[in-house]
Design a protein around this motif. Structure first.
Motif, PDB file in Angstrom:
ATOM      1  N   GLY A 111      14.913   5.575  -4.078  1.00 19.88           N
ATOM      2  CA  GLY A 111      14.486   4.361  -3.403  1.00 19.88           C
ATOM      3  C   GLY A 111      12.980   4.372  -3.223  1.00 19.88           C
ATOM      4  O   GLY A 111      12.474   4.580  -2.113  1.00 19.88           O
ATOM      5  N   ALA A 112      12.236   4.141  -4.302  1.00 17.93           N
ATOM      6  CA  ALA A 112      10.770   4.168  -4.233  1.00 17.93           C
ATOM      7  C   ALA A 112      10.232   2.947  -3.491  1.00 17.93           C
ATOM      8  O   ALA A 112       9.363   3.047  -2.643  1.00 17.93           O
ATOM      9  CB  ALA A 112      10.181   4.247  -5.639  1.00 17.93           C
ATOM     10  N   GLN A 113      10.707   1.762  -3.861  1.00 21.41           N
ATOM     11  CA  GLN A 113      10.442   0.466  -3.229  1.00 21.41           C
ATOM     12  C   GLN A 113       9.036  -0.076  -3.474  1.00 21.41           C
ATOM     13  O   GLN A 113       8.876  -1.223  -3.845  1.00 21.41           O
ATOM     14  CB  GLN A 113      10.732   0.487  -1.716  1.00 21.41           C
ATOM     15  N   SER A 114       7.990   0.706  -3.237  1.00 23.35           N
ATOM     16  CA  SER A 114       6.623   0.211  -3.400  1.00 23.35           C
ATOM     17  C   SER A 114       5.687   1.388  -3.637  1.00 23.35           C
ATOM     18  O   SER A 114       5.956   2.511  -3.200  1.00 23.35           O
ATOM     19  CB  SER A 114       6.169  -0.557  -2.155  1.00 23.35           C
ATOM     20  N   ALA A 115       4.581   1.098  -4.328  1.00 28.15           N
ATOM     21  CA  ALA A 115       3.542   2.108  -4.515  1.00 28.15           C
ATOM     22  C   ALA A 115       2.418   1.952  -3.501  1.00 28.15           C
ATOM     23  O   ALA A 115       1.387   2.617  -3.604  1.00 28.15           O
ATOM     24  CB  ALA A 115       2.973   2.014  -5.939  1.00 28.15           C
ATOM     25  N   ASP A 116       2.613   1.094  -2.513  1.00 26.30           N
ATOM     26  CA  ASP A 116       1.599   0.842  -1.489  1.00 26.30           C
ATOM     27  C   ASP A 116       2.022   1.529  -0.194  1.00 26.30           C
ATOM     28  O   ASP A 116       3.048   1.174   0.400  1.00 26.30           O
ATOM     29  CB  ASP A 116       1.445  -0.664  -1.281  1.00 26.30           C
ATOM     30  N   ASP A 117       1.250   2.512   0.250  1.00 24.46           N
ATOM     31  CA  ASP A 117       1.646   3.285   1.429  1.00 24.46           C
ATOM     32  C   ASP A 117       1.716   2.437   2.696  1.00 24.46           C
ATOM     33  O   ASP A 117       2.590   2.655   3.552  1.00 24.46           O
ATOM     34  CB  ASP A 117       0.676   4.452   1.641  1.00 24.46           C
ATOM     35  N   ALA A 118       0.811   1.466   2.835  1.00 28.50           N
ATOM     36  CA  ALA A 118       0.858   0.598   4.012  1.00 28.50           C
ATOM     37  C   ALA A 118       2.146  -0.221   4.012  1.00 28.50           C
ATOM     38  O   ALA A 118       2.769  -0.435   5.059  1.00 28.50           O
ATOM     39  CB  ALA A 118      -0.357  -0.319   4.048  1.00 28.50           C
ATOM     40  N   GLN A 119       2.566  -0.663   2.837  1.00 26.27           N
ATOM     41  CA  GLN A 119       3.820  -1.413   2.725  1.00 26.27           C
ATOM     42  C   GLN A 119       5.011  -0.533   3.084  1.00 26.27           C
ATOM     43  O   GLN A 119       5.933  -0.968   3.798  1.00 26.27           O
ATOM     44  CB  GLN A 119       3.978  -1.942   1.296  1.00 26.27           C
ATOM     45  N   LEU A 120       5.002   0.690   2.596  1.00 29.38           N
ATOM     46  CA  LEU A 120       6.097   1.609   2.898  1.00 29.38           C
ATOM     47  C   LEU A 120       6.218   1.842   4.398  1.00 29.38           C
ATOM     48  O   LEU A 120       7.324   1.849   4.946  1.00 29.38           O
ATOM     49  CB  LEU A 120       5.889   2.933   2.161  1.00 29.38           C
ATOM     50  N   ARG A 121       5.082   2.005   5.077  1.00 24.63           N
ATOM     51  CA  ARG A 121       5.125   2.163   6.538  1.00 24.63           C
ATOM     52  C   ARG A 121       5.675   0.912   7.194  1.00 24.63           C
ATOM     53  O   ARG A 121       6.454   0.983   8.157  1.00 24.63           O
ATOM     54  CB  ARG A 121       3.723   2.486   7.065  1.00 24.63           C
ATOM     55  N   ARG A 122       5.291  -0.254   6.697  1.00 31.12           N
ATOM     56  CA  ARG A 122       5.760  -1.520   7.255  1.00 31.12           C
ATOM     57  C   ARG A 122       7.281  -1.646   7.115  1.00 31.12           C
ATOM     58  O   ARG A 122       7.966  -2.184   7.996  1.00 31.12           O
ATOM     59  CB  ARG A 122       5.058  -2.672   6.529  1.00 31.12           C
ATOM     60  N   ALA A 133       6.100   9.875  -6.667  1.00 28.46           N
ATOM     61  CA  ALA A 133       5.681  10.383  -7.970  1.00 28.46           C
ATOM     62  C   ALA A 133       6.062  11.857  -8.113  1.00 28.46           C
ATOM     63  O   ALA A 133       6.522  12.297  -9.178  1.00 28.46           O
ATOM     64  CB  ALA A 133       4.172  10.197  -8.139  1.00 28.46           C
ATOM     65  N   GLN A 134       5.889  12.617  -7.032  1.00 28.05           N
ATOM     66  CA  GLN A 134       6.232  14.032  -7.069  1.00 28.05           C
ATOM     67  C   GLN A 134       7.737  14.232  -7.268  1.00 28.05           C
ATOM     68  O   GLN A 134       8.168  15.081  -8.072  1.00 28.05           O
ATOM     69  CB  GLN A 134       5.787  14.694  -5.771  1.00 28.05           C
ATOM     70  N   ALA A 135       8.554  13.447  -6.552  1.00 29.54           N
ATOM     71  CA  ALA A 135      10.009  13.569  -6.664  1.00 29.54           C
ATOM     72  C   ALA A 135      10.476  13.223  -8.076  1.00 29.54           C
ATOM     73  O   ALA A 135      11.372  13.881  -8.630  1.00 29.54           O
ATOM     74  CB  ALA A 135      10.696  12.676  -5.640  1.00 29.54           C
ATOM     75  N   LEU A 167       5.722  -0.587 -10.699  1.00 34.55           N
ATOM     76  CA  LEU A 167       6.313  -0.428 -12.027  1.00 34.55           C
ATOM     77  C   LEU A 167       5.668   0.742 -12.763  1.00 34.55           C
ATOM     78  O   LEU A 167       6.355   1.560 -13.384  1.00 34.55           O
ATOM     79  CB  LEU A 167       6.149  -1.717 -12.830  1.00 34.55           C
ATOM     80  N   ALA A 168       4.342   0.856 -12.683  1.00 32.66           N
ATOM     81  CA  ALA A 168       3.648   1.961 -13.350  1.00 32.66           C
ATOM     82  C   ALA A 168       4.106   3.305 -12.788  1.00 32.66           C
ATOM     83  O   ALA A 168       4.297   4.278 -13.537  1.00 32.66           O
ATOM     84  CB  ALA A 168       2.140   1.800 -13.193  1.00 32.66           C
ATOM     85  N   LEU A 169       4.288   3.371 -11.460  1.00 31.91           N
ATOM     86  CA  LEU A 169       4.758   4.600 -10.827  1.00 31.91           C
ATOM     87  C   LEU A 169       6.105   5.025 -11.407  1.00 31.91           C
ATOM     88  O   LEU A 169       6.313   6.194 -11.770  1.00 31.91           O
ATOM     89  CB  LEU A 169       4.867   4.385  -9.311  1.00 31.91           C
ATOM     90  N   GLY A 173       7.000   7.923 -14.149  1.00 31.91           N
ATOM     91  CA  GLY A 173       7.923   8.935 -13.642  1.00 31.91           C
ATOM     92  C   GLY A 173       9.122   9.171 -14.533  1.00 31.91           C
ATOM     93  O   GLY A 173       9.973  10.008 -14.211  1.00 31.91           O
ATOM     94  N   GLY A 174       9.233   8.433 -15.619  1.00 31.26           N
ATOM     95  CA  GLY A 174      10.316   8.647 -16.571  1.00 31.26           C
ATOM     96  C   GLY A 174      11.591   7.903 -16.270  1.00 31.26           C
ATOM     97  O   GLY A 174      12.668   8.271 -16.769  1.00 31.26           O
ATOM     98  N   CYS A 175      11.511   6.817 -15.486  1.00 28.67           N
ATOM     99  CA  CYS A 175      12.727   6.078 -15.135  1.00 28.67           C
ATOM    100  C   CYS A 175      13.344   5.413 -16.370  1.00 28.67           C
ATOM    101  O   CYS A 175      12.655   4.739 -17.132  1.00 28.67           O
ATOM    102  CB  CYS A 175      12.428   5.025 -14.073  1.00 28.67           C
TER     103      CYS A 175
END
Length: 356
Positions: A111-122, A133-135, A167-169, A173-175
């Motif tokens: 469940g990545a959801q977004s590459a924006d950390d501020a969005q993820l916190r929201r 990316a690490q996972a 999408l780039a993330l 990441g090999g999805c």
């Protein structure tokens, strides 16, 4: 033999995301063995071996590899079965991912959801883009043949640039499979109680969806369902059982089943499930309306001959409505088949209201 799937609901989460309306329970310390034992108890009552096995949640990656292995062995999937486990990026380590792979998991879904950390916190997510990316990298190293990722669209203050970065993330990441779905404010969620600022309106959200479909296609992910995109040959076999109205058994509180045309569900009661006092209940029959609803989710659309075998048919007025949909770019009418375009999928509920 017809395909058959088993869904195991793991309701435990470290914390509740602000948009989530799924049934869940606190799970900071992992999944209690008593809950795993209850799943094993129910699996041992079944003798039909599945073609697909799906660990959903909640956060199934809170299971230990040993618990996953015990559940896979009890389910006894057929050779070549697709076995999926959902995970949050911050709930896995290289060791647990290697353990999940050794336990038989063939498909890991983040469940990545977004590459924006501020969005993820929201959103109330507990991971960062770097952790995602690490996972994904750890999953590749662990040898998963199928790696999946989720993208949420039309989030507060959303932009095409945020989608492109996400999408780039996932692509880097090999999805092999990506689920991209619009944020929906569900009753009872934190977002329903306190709506976030900056939400796109309906037209803007539709625009983000159509942009996502276009960009995913350009990146080699073919749309096969409203919210699901895959590289050719990597479509999710388990969820296709749902959309094609094939047999599946759900086990765990809030899990649903459809077996031999009858829909059933477990009540939202973790302790009752553990104790064995909560019984699976009958919900109704799976009929032509269900088949219509599910098939129009798929890019391939509805086969009219198969719809007739389910007892369904369109009236003259309904066919006239479908021709109007086709004229406005919402549907494509082919000999013996009706399918929705991406624009039609956005307004699928309105189309179904005219057809059911």
């Amino acid at each position: 033999m017809d395909s058959f799937g088993i869904y195991l609901h793991i309701p435990y989460c470290k914390s509740k995301c602000r948009y989530c309306d799924f049934y869940s329970a606190p799970g900071a310390r992992g999944v209690p063995q008593a809950y795993v034992d209850a799943l094993l108890r129910e699996l041992n009552k079944r003798d039909r071996r599945p073609d697909t096995l799906y660990f959903g949640g909640g956060t199934p990656a809170l299971l230990s590899p040993g618990q996953v292995q015990a559940l896979v062995e009890a389910a006894a999937p057929l050779p070549g079965a697709e076995i999926t486990l959902e995970a949050n990026p911050d709930t896995v380590t290289p060791e647990t991912l290697r353990g999940f792979r050794a336990a038989g998991i063939t498909r890991i879904s983040f469940g990545a959801q977004s590459a924006d950390d501020a969005q993820l916190r929201r959103l109330g997510r507990t991971h960062t883009a770097a952790a995602a990316a690490q996972a994904l990298g750890w999953a590749r190293e662990a040898g998963f043949p199928e790696i999946c990722g989720d993208i949420m669209l039309a989030l507060p203050h959303y932009s095409r640039e945020e989608f492109d970065a996400t999408l780039a993330l996932l692509q880097q990441g090999g999805c092999t499979h990506i689920s991209a779905y619009l944020l929906k404010i569900e009753p009872g969620t934190a977002f329903a109680r306190h709506p976030p600022e900056g939400l796109p309106d309906a037209d803007e959200a539709a625009g983000f969806y159509l942009y996502a479909v276009q960009r995913l296609a350009g990146a080699g992910y073919r749309q096969y369902e409203i919210s699901n995109f895959a590289r050719p040959g990597h479509e999710g076999r388990h969820n296709l059982l749902y959309w094609n109205c094939r047999d599946y058994a759900g086990i765990g509180p809030a899990a649903h089943s459809c077996l031999r045309g009858t829909r059933r569900f477990w009540p939202d009661d973790v302790q009752g499930f553990i104790d064995g006092t909560a019984a699976e209940q009958t919900e109704g029959v799976c009929d032509a309306e269900d088949f219509l609803l599910m098939q129009l989710r798929l890019a391939k659309g509805l086969d009219l001959d198969e719809y007739a075998r389910w007892g369904g048919r369109f009236t003259g007025a309904q066919m006239a409505f479908l021709h109007q949909c086709a004229a406005h770019g919402y549907a494509v009418l082919e000999p013996g088949r009706v399918r929705l375009t991406p624009a039609g999928m956005i307004v699928q509920n309105s189309i179904l209201e005219e057809l059911i």
